[in-house]
Motif scaffolding. Structure first.
Motif, short mmCIF file in Angstrom:
data_model
loop_
_atom_site.label_atom_id
_atom_site.label_comp_id
_atom_site.label_asym_id
_atom_site.label_seq_id
_atom_site.Cartn_x
_atom_site.Cartn_y
_atom_site.Cartn_z
N LEU A 14 30.17 75.51 18.11
CA LEU A 14 32.48 75.60 17.83
C LEU A 14 32.50 74.84 16.76
O LEU A 14 32.64 73.83 15.76
CB LEU A 14 32.58 74.41 18.72
N PRO A 15 31.94 76.24 15.45
CA PRO A 15 32.14 75.77 14.51
C PRO A 15 34.07 75.75 13.97
O PRO A 15 34.38 75.26 13.20
CB PRO A 15 32.13 77.51 13.52
N GLY A 16 34.81 76.19 15.29
CA GLY A 16 36.53 75.70 15.00
C GLY A 16 36.80 73.59 15.01
O GLY A 16 37.57 74.01 14.53
N ARG A 17 35.76 73.42 15.20
CA ARG A 17 35.71 71.96 15.37
C ARG A 17 35.47 71.46 13.49
O ARG A 17 34.99 70.63 13.63
CB ARG A 17 34.71 71.59 16.00
N LEU A 18 34.68 72.55 13.08
CA LEU A 18 34.11 71.48 11.83
C LEU A 18 34.96 72.55 10.95
O LEU A 18 36.34 72.84 11.17
CB LEU A 18 33.07 72.57 11.14
N PRO A 19 35.31 71.39 9.65
CA PRO A 19 36.33 71.11 8.77
C PRO A 19 36.32 72.23 8.30
O PRO A 19 35.02 72.45 7.74
CB PRO A 19 35.95 69.70 7.94
N ALA A 20 38.01 73.27 7.56
CA ALA A 20 37.09 74.17 6.66
C ALA A 20 36.39 73.96 5.26
O ALA A 20 35.90 74.83 4.62
CB ALA A 20 38.91 74.43 6.14
N THR A 21 36.41 72.93 4.84
CA THR A 21 35.65 72.80 3.63
C THR A 21 34.67 72.23 3.57
O THR A 21 34.09 73.35 2.74
CB THR A 21 36.44 71.40 3.21
N ILE A 22 33.76 72.77 4.34
CA ILE A 22 32.03 72.83 5.36
C ILE A 22 31.78 74.32 5.43
O ILE A 22 31.41 74.49 4.84
CB ILE A 22 31.66 72.21 6.65
N ILE A 23 33.12 75.05 6.07
CA ILE A 23 32.62 76.35 6.11
C ILE A 23 33.21 77.16 4.63
O ILE A 23 31.86 78.44 4.84
CB ILE A 23 33.69 76.19 7.40
N SER A 24 34.14 76.76 4.86
CA SER A 24 34.30 77.33 3.22
C SER A 24 32.70 77.23 2.26
O SER A 24 32.80 78.09 1.38
CB SER A 24 35.07 77.22 2.35
N ARG A 25 32.23 76.35 1.98
CA ARG A 25 30.78 76.40 1.70
C ARG A 25 30.45 76.84 1.82
O ARG A 25 28.77 76.55 1.59
CB ARG A 25 30.71 74.71 0.83
#
Length: 334
Positions: A196-207
């Protein structure tokens, strides 16, 4: 422990029938930790992951410091992450980057005791040594991970940290992880696993470099289940939305027997005894009632979804054996 139910909200990362996540706590932790743990301790990826692993390892010199592995629950993301971790930790990798399987690092990893491999998951061990699934990955667990990442490697090579399933980090834990992702250390790698990557903060996904875990074809999933001793795996695959590790758990005979009892009750709503069915849940051991209730809710949602499919002119997906009663009941569905 019975398999837990999935959210059917069709959120990010949803499976082919729009179901994935929800009681995620533990769909990933249970499906892959329990059903796939022995395989995860081995170095080899699952058959449908081998091509992707070979491609990634061919670029080992440019390996990202943080990788986000995504895909539906129960398809082997944890196994994929651990296979990659074994390769990064191996002290004598093959020319194609695959782990040798015989060096000290490979032996430590196979035994689940590698000092440079850390796994953070929503499972804690109590004072009696019993593993217990918990709702969240706490900030203390992630802070301990970041402190570990700052230490010198025991084996003088790479250090690898896995967080699975990452969406179970609470907000403070996610913020604590972000610092490590923003200031990567040399030869230290994070593998963030999430369905469920949509529940991760965008700041973590972007890195993180995002990798979509491969999903087996139905034929490959059936073949793999047969190798695990499940000869007729179609029913379990249908119930698991073709997530084969979850299907392996759903094929349990006791689980299927209880499920059939409830589905037969749903198929005859006029004779359904709410009190009697409730007593079946109460008859389970106290520590199993929550899982039993979650499973019943999942079965009921699946039944209703099949009713909607039949009403719309389609075929039932999860309850094909009950096609006739579904079609009879579908006539009265608004």
């Amino acid at each position: 422990l019975w398999p837990h139910s999935c959210d059917r909200n069709g959120g990010p990362g949803a499976g082919p029938n729009g179901r994935d996540g929800g009681r995620a706590v533990i769909d990933e932790a249970v499906s892959e930790t329990k059903a796939g743990l022995a395989r995860a301790h081995a170095a080899a990826p699952l058959p449908w992951q081998q091509s992707m692993v070979a491609g990634l390892l061919s670029q080992r010199a440019r390996w990202p410091h943080a990788m986000l592995i995504t895909g539906p629950a129960g398809i082997g993301k944890r196994v994929l992450a651990q296979s990659l971790a074994r390769s990064l930790l191996c002290e004598s990798p093959a020319p194609d980057g695959a782990p040798c399987g015989i060096c000290a690092s490979c032996r430590y990893a196979a035994a689940g005791q590698h000092p440079d491999l850390r796994i953070v998951e929503p499972i804690e061990v109590d004072d009696d040594g019993e593993a217990k699934v918990v709702e969240w990955i706490s900030v203390d667990r992630v802070r301990a991970l970041t402190r570990w990442a700052e230490l010198t490697s025991h084996r003088g090579g790479a250090k690898v940290a896995l967080i699975v399933p990452a969406e179970r980090m609470n907000a403070p834990a996610a913020n604590a992880l972000l610092k490590s992702l923003e200031e990567p250390l040399p030869n230290t790698y994070f593998m963030v696993v999430s369905h469920l990557p949509g529940r991760l903060p965008a700041t973590i996904i972007s890195r993180c470099q995002r990798i979509a875990a491969p999903h087996p074809t139905p034929a490959a999933a059936r073949e793999w289940l047969a190798e695990q001793g499940i000869e007729d795996g179609d029913f379990a695959l249908a119930q698991a939305n073709y997530a084969q590790l979850r299907a392996l758990m759903l094929a349990d005979a006791e689980y299927q027997a209880e499920r059939t009892t409830w589905i037969r009750a749903f198929a005859a709503p006029r004779q359904l005894s709410v009190t009697g069915l409730g007593a079946r849940i109460d008859a389970a051991p106290r520590d199993a009632r929550k899982d039993r209730l979650a499973a019943v809710i999942d079965w009921l949602i699946g039944w209703c979804a099949d009713l909607a499919r039949v009403r719309a002119g389609g075929a039932p997906a999860e309850n094909a054996a009950f096609d006739a009663p579904l079609r009879e009941l579908a006539c009265s569905v608004a």
